[in-house]
Scaffold this active site. Structure first.
Site, short mmCIF file in Angstrom:
data_model
loop_
_atom_site.label_atom_id
_atom_site.label_comp_id
_atom_site.label_asym_id
_atom_site.label_seq_id
_atom_site.Cartn_x
_atom_site.Cartn_y
_atom_site.Cartn_z
CB SER A 180 -0.98 -0.01 1.18
OG SER A 180 -0.33 -0.38 2.37
CG HIS A 208 -3.72 -0.88 -2.48
ND1 HIS A 208 -4.28 0.36 -2.30
CD2 HIS A 208 -3.30 -1.28 -1.25
CE1 HIS A 208 -4.17 0.71 -1.03
NE2 HIS A 208 -3.60 -0.27 -0.37
CE LYS A 240 -7.68 0.96 0.62
NZ LYS A 240 -6.96 0.01 1.45
C1 LIG Z 1 -7.02 -0.15 2.94
C2 LIG Z 1 -6.41 -1.46 3.24
C3 LIG Z 1 -7.03 -2.37 4.11
C4 LIG Z 1 -8.25 -2.00 4.90
O1 LIG Z 1 -9.39 -1.95 4.10
P1 LIG Z 1 -10.63 -1.08 4.59
O2 LIG Z 1 -11.76 -1.59 3.81
O3 LIG Z 1 -10.26 0.34 4.30
O4 LIG Z 1 -10.77 -1.32 6.07
C5 LIG Z 1 -6.47 -3.61 4.28
N1 LIG Z 1 -5.32 -3.96 3.66
C6 LIG Z 1 -4.68 -3.09 2.83
C7 LIG Z 1 -3.42 -3.53 2.17
C8 LIG Z 1 -5.19 -1.82 2.62
O5 LIG Z 1 -4.55 -0.96 1.85
#
Ligand SMILES: *Cc1c(COP(=O)(O)O)cnc(C)c1O
Length: 386
Positions: A180, A208, A240
């Site tokens: 991330s 992602h 996302k």
């Molecule tokens: C954003 C993210 C999460 C968490 O997801 P949410 O739905 O925002 O709680 C988990 N793992 C990674 C790698 C992320 O980037």
């Protein structure tokens, strides 16, 4: 006199002193390439809305229709009475889309990860984790009480050695598919080979990659054309690229049934809004037919990497929407971000503990909703600062 209050105040002062205090900004407009703050538009490179779906008319329409048909709240956890038809339809669709037998809808990615790991391993077991994994995966391992063995980022040789030495009854490998804060892709074929050879679970967090990588945006496993092995537990988030909120776990029928029975963050929480599930069904249509959006994202990433060549700014090589510019020092990262902000460009400065010490960075996050002109404006400002 109150020692607890004094200590908390000192902690906050220390964050301020170290350039680590975080501040929120309130947006007056929906998520998009332009963020309106205090009446001024700024080009935003902050969001994870990679395909530009968060404010898409089709999703808005589906959400409103969904609320009219199924209401706003689910009223209970899924296992009690909060599992409504759009949730069920979305799970079937997500399973087919990700190539697994079955999917389980979760309220967030954080909750999904916290549910998966403790449901699969416990005390006396061993978890093998990439050192750059997301915080939710680190917390999930702590919650499981399994032994945590962290391997250097993407280092299959060290991982192999750790697996070979382990006497644990159950082993679990856990990794971000796309990291991330760096935007690089995990060596998933090698990880799967090790999981098979050492009889370990492989948990893949595709927060992602889902919607962005692979044919039709089917994610990182599809990107590598990997078999949907019974030992893979795949997690995709829906806040996302999918532009809404929530997450899902996809795996074999048996594994999903096991998680439905045992994952505490599934069992003991209220089901998400059925209207959101309706919006997500619309989102999946756009993701599946989203080659033009993904092509635009690729063009913008290319523009970023060529545009900073020959400057002192080091861009981490990344094939994804995440394009980090390494600064190093916390205070300098903040200064650069604040100068850009004054020029109408909003890029977050990411500091420890989110990234390793000494690697503070600008996390430039691209969206298909950006234009070439948006990226050109950022590149011009960065070149000027360099
Ligand atoms: C954003 C993210 C999460 C968490 O997801 P949410 O739905 O925002 O709680 C988990 N793992 C990674 C790698 C992320 O980037």
């Amino acid at each position: 006199m109150n020692a607890l209050i004094d200590e908390l105040r000192a902690t906050l002062s220390a964050l301020e002193r170290d350039g680590l205090r975080r501040r929120r900004r309130t947006l007056d407009a929906p998520c998009g390439p332009l963020a309106r703050i205090d009446g001024l538009d700024r080009i935003s490179f902050c969001s994870n809305d990679y395909l530009g779906l968060a404010n898409d008319p089709a999703l808005i329409e589906a959400l409103c229709d969904g609320a009219r048909c199924f209401g706003v709240g689910s009223g209970a956890s899924h296992l009690v009475s909060g599992h409504i038809e759009p949730h069920e339809a979305l799970e079937r669709r997500l399973a087919a889309f990700s190539g697994f037998e079955r999917a389980l809808l979760m309220t967030t990615g954080y909750m999904a990860n916290l549910g998966i790991v403790p449901a699969l391993v416990g005390r006396g077991d061993a978890v093998f984790a990439d050192r750059l994994n997301h915080a939710s995966l680190i917390d999930a391992v702590l919650l499981s009480r399994a032994d945590s063995l962290r391997y250097p980022h993407a280092d299959l040789a060290v991982l192999e050695r750790l697996l070979a030495q382990s006497r644990a009854k159950r082993k679990l490998i856990v990794t971000d598919a796309v990291f991330s804060m760096d935007g690089d892709i995990a060596p998933l074929p090698g990880l799967l080979e090790l999981a098979e050879r050492f009889d370990a679970w492989l948990v893949v967090d595709d927060a992602h990659g889902f919607g962005v990588l692979g044919p039709q945006g089917r994610g990182s496993l599809a990107h590598f054309d990997l078999p949907r092995s019974e030992r893979i537990v795949y997690m995709g988030t829906l806040g996302k690229a999918a532009g809404a909120s929530g997450a899902f776990i996809a795996a074999s029928e048996l594994v999903v049934e096991g998680l439905l029975q045992r994952a505490r963050t599934y069992i003991f929480t209220t089901g998400s809004s059925p209207a959101i599930a309706c919006a997500l069904l619309a989102s999946l249509d756009l993701i599946e037919n989203g080659d033009a959006r993904r092509a635009q994202l690729k063009r913008l990433a290319q523009q970023m990497s060529t545009g900073l060549a020959g400057t002192r700014w080091k861009l981490v090589p990344s094939p994804t929407a995440i394009q980090p510019v390494i600064i190093g020092d916390n205070h300098e990262a903040l200064r650069v971000a604040s100068t850009l902000y004054d020029k109408g460009l909003w890029v977050p400065a990411i500091r420890p503990p989110t990234v390793p010490k000494g690697s503070a960075r600008l996390r430039v996050s691209l969206s298909a909703a950006h234009t070439e002109a948006h990226v050109a404006a950022l590149l011009a400002a960065l070149r000027e600062l360099a």
